[in-house]
Design a protein around this motif. Sequence first.
Motif, PDB file in Angstrom:
ATOM      1  N   LEU A  18      -5.899  14.468  63.998  1.00 13.53           N
ATOM      2  CA  LEU A  18      -6.650  13.280  65.125  1.00 13.53           C
ATOM      3  C   LEU A  18      -8.080  13.880  65.243  1.00 13.53           C
ATOM      4  O   LEU A  18      -8.973  13.103  65.293  1.00 13.53           O
ATOM      5  N   SER A  21     -10.297  13.844  62.014  1.00 15.30           N
ATOM      6  CA  SER A  21     -10.829  12.610  61.689  1.00 15.30           C
ATOM      7  C   SER A  21     -11.609  12.192  62.565  1.00 15.30           C
ATOM      8  O   SER A  21     -12.730  11.294  62.286  1.00 15.30           O
ATOM      9  N   THR A  22     -11.744  12.096  63.924  1.00 16.37           N
ATOM     10  CA  THR A  22     -12.265  11.686  65.018  1.00 16.37           C
ATOM     11  C   THR A  22     -13.688  12.381  64.725  1.00 16.37           C
ATOM     12  O   THR A  22     -14.713  11.662  64.814  1.00 16.37           O
ATOM     13  N   GLN A  26     -17.781  10.477  63.374  1.00 18.22           N
ATOM     14  CA  GLN A  26     -18.871  10.581  64.277  1.00 18.22           C
ATOM     15  C   GLN A  26     -20.133  11.444  63.525  1.00 18.22           C
ATOM     16  O   GLN A  26     -20.894  11.469  63.903  1.00 18.22           O
ATOM     17  N   GLU A  99      -5.513   8.735  70.761  1.00 11.99           N
ATOM     18  CA  GLU A  99      -6.332   7.904  69.988  1.00 11.99           C
ATOM     19  C   GLU A  99      -7.913   8.624  70.004  1.00 11.99           C
ATOM     20  O   GLU A  99      -7.933   9.227  70.846  1.00 11.99           O
ATOM     21  N   SER A 100      -8.499   8.193  68.699  1.00 17.87           N
ATOM     22  CA  SER A 100      -9.763   8.598  68.765  1.00 17.87           C
ATOM     23  C   SER A 100     -10.705   8.217  69.939  1.00 17.87           C
ATOM     24  O   SER A 100     -11.481   8.978  70.311  1.00 17.87           O
ATOM     25  N   SER A 101     -10.580   7.044  70.289  1.00 15.83           N
ATOM     26  CA  SER A 101     -11.651   6.601  71.090  1.00 15.83           C
ATOM     27  C   SER A 101     -11.327   7.425  72.525  1.00 15.83           C
ATOM     28  O   SER A 101     -12.288   7.772  73.631  1.00 15.83           O
TER      29      SER A 101
END
Length: 362
Positions: A18, A21-22, A26, A99-101
């Motif tokens: 996670l 990938s995040t 970016q 979650e990424s956010s």
Amino acid sequence: MAELGVVTAIADPEFEGLVASTLYAQGWNVLFRALDSNSLKRYLLENSEVKPLLIYSSDIAEIDDLFLKAVAPTLERAIGFAADFTDQIDSSLLPKPTESSELLSIIRNPGRAPLLRKRVQEKHQRRAKIVALASASHGDGATMAALNLAIELTLLDKKVLLVDAHHHQPALSILMQERNINLERPRSITSNLSLFEVRKENASGLEEILYEFTLSADFIIVDLGKCALSQYGEIERRWEAILNNLLLDSIDDLWILSSSSKISASSLHSLVTSLESAPARARITFILNRRQGGKVGEKEEERFLSTVTPHRPHGVRVLPVDLRGVERAQADRSILMESNPRGLLRRELAAMAQELAGKVAP
């Protein structure tokens, strides 16, 4: 934060995936992945000319306060996550984001850590649902909808905090005929309604206020004004970036209003594109505001749906045009319940409030 070098020390492969990938999404570089504290320390000391952000988890042994103090000169800062709930108690570790956010918000807003920990320990006490309303373009009606939605909820005997976060052009206090509303604390308007106007001078206290009212109110309704998904973009003034990131990270539901104008349609398309590349944590509902009747309205709705449905939003709504009721309310500085209580717009907003209220546990 356009360029960011990151070093990770995480044993859990799912959480590491996670994080990786995040960061990759970016455009940020993972400079080194440490599998133990010794290799992490060796890398940091041998590459001290570059000060990275360290993201670590408690499943890597011996990364404690003493270790972090020893390597602090080599780091920009460090963010630690708890491998399990027991590690969160009485520690500086944060709960692992799912979650990424959520992870992005923590990276962009390091000052939020104390309240994040407090929320983990008292999460079961939360009562209020946070709903933010934003316009795709200037003048699409978020302020009108937020005010009247809040009023309709109070009529259902729900306790509401109404937040004017449209800090460039705050209007709720004017519409409600309230003066000197931009104070440190929300003002009680009625027994069920409080109002808080966010300005630069009091923005630092907003998170504590939101936390307080999530425990005591039924709803927090936020007027964001023009929607700017700044959590995924750049804002020139730092306090505005922190404010927008806080709000986008805190809200449960984001309602984005747009109209049939060309400017609004273009802005809505840009927002949908942004959401596709970096999904928001909140549930998204798109609302076509001021839909006209007849065939003209059918074409407006068709164009609107063709833009928003590919995003697969949580909801899609339509608000009918009521120029007479809205103009009268603005002129009299009143609400739709007073200016046109039987109008289609007022009835639709009342129905939306009833739906929200029905989702709140007693």
